[in-house]
Design a protein around this motif. Sequence first.
Motif, PDB file in Angstrom:
ATOM      1  N   THR A   9      56.170  13.949  65.095  1.00  0.00           N
ATOM      2  CA  THR A   9      54.764  13.796  65.563  1.00  0.00           C
ATOM      3  C   THR A   9      53.987  13.448  64.589  1.00  0.00           C
ATOM      4  OG1 THR A   9      53.273  15.274  66.636  1.00  0.00           O
ATOM      5  CG2 THR A   9      54.724  16.655  65.267  1.00  0.00           C
ATOM      6  N   GLU A  13      48.663  11.537  71.294  1.00  0.00           N
ATOM      7  CA  GLU A  13      48.897  11.625  72.976  1.00  0.00           C
ATOM      8  C   GLU A  13      50.130  11.425  73.178  1.00  0.00           C
ATOM      9  OE1 GLU A  13      47.147  13.446  75.659  1.00  0.00           O
ATOM     10  OE2 GLU A  13      46.092  14.058  73.750  1.00  0.00           O
ATOM     11  N   LYS A  16      53.104  13.951  73.156  1.00  0.00           N
ATOM     12  CA  LYS A  16      53.493  15.179  74.106  1.00  0.00           C
ATOM     13  C   LYS A  16      54.517  14.655  75.042  1.00  0.00           C
ATOM     14  CE  LYS A  16      48.581  16.704  74.115  1.00  0.00           C
ATOM     15  NZ  LYS A  16      47.426  17.081  74.887  1.00  0.00           N
ATOM     16  N   ARG A  17      54.558  13.421  75.550  1.00  0.00           N
ATOM     17  CA  ARG A  17      55.642  13.182  76.383  1.00  0.00           C
ATOM     18  C   ARG A  17      56.958  12.951  75.706  1.00  0.00           C
ATOM     19  NH1 ARG A  17      57.507   8.244  79.293  1.00  0.00           N
ATOM     20  NH2 ARG A  17      58.272   9.049  81.314  1.00  0.00           N
ATOM     21  N   THR A  20      58.222  16.595  75.668  1.00  0.00           N
ATOM     22  CA  THR A  20      58.826  16.971  76.842  1.00  0.00           C
ATOM     23  C   THR A  20      60.305  16.350  77.131  1.00  0.00           C
ATOM     24  OG1 THR A  20      56.578  17.176  77.668  1.00  0.00           O
ATOM     25  CG2 THR A  20      58.371  16.652  79.256  1.00  0.00           C
ATOM     26  N   GLN A  69      50.576  22.202  68.182  1.00  0.00           N
ATOM     27  CA  GLN A  69      50.789  21.714  69.520  1.00  0.00           C
ATOM     28  C   GLN A  69      52.051  21.516  70.350  1.00  0.00           C
ATOM     29  OE1 GLN A  69      48.652  17.898  69.196  1.00  0.00           O
ATOM     30  NE2 GLN A  69      46.719  18.871  68.614  1.00  0.00           N
ATOM     31  N   ILE A  70      53.028  21.259  69.554  1.00  0.00           N
ATOM     32  CA  ILE A  70      54.333  21.150  70.010  1.00  0.00           C
ATOM     33  C   ILE A  70      54.846  22.624  70.390  1.00  0.00           C
ATOM     34  CG2 ILE A  70      56.832  20.653  69.416  1.00  0.00           C
ATOM     35  CD1 ILE A  70      55.876  18.156  68.096  1.00  0.00           C
ATOM     36  N   GLN A  73      53.346  23.779  73.468  1.00  0.00           N
ATOM     37  CA  GLN A  73      53.840  22.841  74.556  1.00  0.00           C
ATOM     38  C   GLN A  73      55.027  23.116  75.213  1.00  0.00           C
ATOM     39  OE1 GLN A  73      53.707  18.626  73.844  1.00  0.00           O
ATOM     40  NE2 GLN A  73      55.137  17.920  76.030  1.00  0.00           N
ATOM     41  N   GLN A 138      54.303   6.277  76.216  1.00  0.00           N
ATOM     42  CA  GLN A 138      53.316   7.124  76.975  1.00  0.00           C
ATOM     43  C   GLN A 138      52.846   6.333  78.339  1.00  0.00           C
ATOM     44  OE1 GLN A 138      49.667   7.581  74.901  1.00  0.00           O
ATOM     45  NE2 GLN A 138      48.794   8.858  76.471  1.00  0.00           N
ATOM     46  N   ASP A 145      52.777  11.389  84.258  1.00  0.00           N
ATOM     47  CA  ASP A 145      53.306  12.280  83.224  1.00  0.00           C
ATOM     48  C   ASP A 145      54.300  13.084  83.419  1.00  0.00           C
ATOM     49  OD1 ASP A 145      51.289  10.894  81.769  1.00  0.00           O
ATOM     50  OD2 ASP A 145      49.874  12.499  81.972  1.00  0.00           O
TER      51      ASP A 145
END
Length: 157
Positions: A9, A13, A16-17, A20, A69-70, A73, A138, A145
């Motif tokens: 990371t 943005e 984020k995907r 996931t 943030q990870i 999430q 992304q 998403d």
Amino acid sequence: MFDTVVVATDGSESVKRAVTVAVDLAGRFGADVHAISVVDAGEVDASPEQLREEFRTALETHAESALSQILEQAGQGITTAVREGRPAPEISSYARDVDADLIVSGTRGRHGENRLLLGSVAERLVRTAPVPVLTVRQLESSADDDAIGADAVSTTG
């Protein structure tokens, strides 16, 4: 098939995907997830000498924020690490250190405008990593998403 998955990371943005996808894939195989953020030594070295330490500290803070943030999430069961150096080699080195089976990366990072298809770090990872690399693009539409897809899987080594 996968025991350890590393996700890279930079706080962008597109990551984020990728997170996931990495967490979903790891969950399917019962694999551990490691997240790494690299303070780019090239950016630090390119800054004016009198500002380098302040800039390094700012980049370290940004890296820690990206990892936070990870964790927000994906949950608290992820091992995190911050390293300093050139991003692709550091990510590859970390993958070797934790005996990773897979590296997951977004296709565009903070400097994504400079590349048409893959970001320069993702491109280098695909070409040089010691384990397979899954790049996750992304999606343009936020409605998409939740869909999981990958642009490329490359085996190196």
